[in-house]
Design a protein around this motif. Structure first.
Motif, PDB file in Angstrom:
ATOM      1  N   LEU A 143       0.825  -1.199   0.000  1.00  0.00           N
ATOM      2  CA  LEU A 143       0.000   0.000   0.000  1.00  0.00           C
ATOM      3  C   LEU A 143       0.867   1.260   0.000  1.00  0.00           C
ATOM      4  O   LEU A 143       0.566   2.236  -0.699  1.00  0.00           O
ATOM      5  N   GLN A 144       1.959   1.229   0.740  1.00  0.00           N
ATOM      6  CA  GLN A 144       2.836   2.398   0.779  1.00  0.00           C
ATOM      7  C   GLN A 144       3.432   2.672  -0.594  1.00  0.00           C
ATOM      8  O   GLN A 144       3.549   3.830  -1.024  1.00  0.00           O
ATOM      9  N   ASP A 165       6.676   6.280   7.262  1.00  0.00           N
ATOM     10  CA  ASP A 165       7.152   5.011   7.814  1.00  0.00           C
ATOM     11  C   ASP A 165       6.438   4.608   9.102  1.00  0.00           C
ATOM     12  O   ASP A 165       6.908   3.740   9.832  1.00  0.00           O
ATOM     13  N   THR A 166       5.267   5.192   9.371  1.00  0.00           N
ATOM     14  CA  THR A 166       4.591   4.954  10.649  1.00  0.00           C
ATOM     15  C   THR A 166       3.995   3.556  10.748  1.00  0.00           C
ATOM     16  O   THR A 166       4.029   2.935  11.801  1.00  0.00           O
ATOM     17  N   TYR A 167       3.450   3.046   9.652  1.00  0.00           N
ATOM     18  CA  TYR A 167       2.710   1.790   9.729  1.00  0.00           C
ATOM     19  C   TYR A 167       3.384   0.654   8.957  1.00  0.00           C
ATOM     20  O   TYR A 167       2.710  -0.275   8.506  1.00  0.00           O
ATOM     21  N   THR A 172      10.411  -3.087   5.218  1.00  0.00           N
ATOM     22  CA  THR A 172       9.679  -2.247   4.271  1.00  0.00           C
ATOM     23  C   THR A 172      10.167  -0.811   4.345  1.00  0.00           C
ATOM     24  O   THR A 172      10.292  -0.121   3.330  1.00  0.00           O
ATOM     25  N   LYS A 173      10.480  -0.351   5.557  1.00  0.00           N
ATOM     26  CA  LYS A 173      10.988   1.008   5.738  1.00  0.00           C
ATOM     27  C   LYS A 173      12.318   1.186   5.001  1.00  0.00           C
ATOM     28  O   LYS A 173      12.535   2.205   4.335  1.00  0.00           O
ATOM     29  N   THR A 174      13.197   0.189   5.102  1.00  0.00           N
ATOM     30  CA  THR A 174      14.471   0.258   4.398  1.00  0.00           C
ATOM     31  C   THR A 174      14.252   0.365   2.891  1.00  0.00           C
ATOM     32  O   THR A 174      14.890   1.170   2.209  1.00  0.00           O
TER      33      THR A 174
END
Length: 254
Positions: A143-144, A165-167, A172-174
């Motif tokens: 989704l991001q 990057d909250t959820y 995935t953040k990397t």
């Protein structure tokens, strides 16, 4: 070579219901800048973004846009909202979500161009196989990437991300920040985040917002500011690509 501005705020004041939220803000965002925006809740980060997006008119001061160093009335600005604000039950596909970010003035007048733009960004984000899938069936990371695709489909000159990057999990953040590193080669980025580690690791300059704005061109945050804003004495250090937050010994109210 001198850096050329794309957005400039001069002596900007803004607020709601007679309350001043931003006071005497001066800020210049440059071509291919990667600006991190931090500050306490209620400090004015969201208002700053709304002013830049044209959703909030300053009560005082001026907002300027530039293209190739020359003043213009508008810029193409991509916006990625917090994924937690997205209604995942809304019956819309990945393709149509991305298409909704295509510039409105061309959406119906040139359907071939809009389709080509969506296809290109879906391929770039490795989402082509998911184009017909409803957004409610996506993982957080998928989704991001869809929301980022929506923000990028019109080739924006500035990309604004609100707590991207909250959820999402660490892996995935990397991946997200690796994508942003590539995007930043073409587009100025404004990143609003509470994650100081992500800010220090990825941005090149920092704006600390708490009614007023303090600009730090070297992406370094003075310890005095952190002490004052967080209520705890925090050291921020980094080695390699891994910034750390370290709490000194201090008393807490119990």
């Amino acid at each position: 070579m001198n850096k050329r501005p794309v957005i400039q705020l001069l002596k900007v004041h803004a607020g709601y219901d007679g309350k001043t939220v931003l006071r005497d803000v001066h800020l210049t965002i440059y071509e291919n800048d990667f600006l991190g925006v931090i500050g306490p809740n209620g400090g004015g980060k969201t208002t700053l973004v709304r002013v830049i997006l044209g959703l909030e008119k300053p009560t005082q001061g001026e907002l300027f846009f530039y293209r190739d160093g020359k003043p213009v009335k508008n810029l193409r600005i991509g916006y990625l909202p917090q994924s937690g604000k997205i209604d995942r039950n809304f019956p819309i596909s990945v393709y149509d979500t991305v298409l909704s970010g295509y510039k409105k003035e061309s959406l119906f007048s040139n359907q071939k161009a809009s389709h080509s733009a969506v296809q290109r960004i879906l391929e770039r984000m490795e989402l082509s196989d998911l184009s017909s899938r409803p957004i409610g069936a996506l993982s957080g990371g998928q989704l991001q990437r869809v929301l980022l695709s929506r923000a990028l489909v019109s080739s924006p000159e500035v990309l604004i991300l609100d707590e991207p990057d909250t959820y999402i999990d660490r892996k995935t953040k990397t991946g997200l920040y690796q994508l942003l590193e590539e995007v930043n080669k073409e587009t100025a980025i404004v990143l609003v985040s509470h994650d100081l580690g992500a800010i220090l690791q990825n941005v090149r300059s920092i704006a600390c917002v708490d009614e007023t704005l303090h600009y730090h061109p070297q992406a370094e945050i003075p310890e005095e500011w952190l002490d004052e804003e967080t209520g705890c004495p925090i050291d921020l250090i980094g080695h390699g690509h891994h910034p750390h937050r370290i709490l000194k010994h201090h008393a807490t109210d119990e």
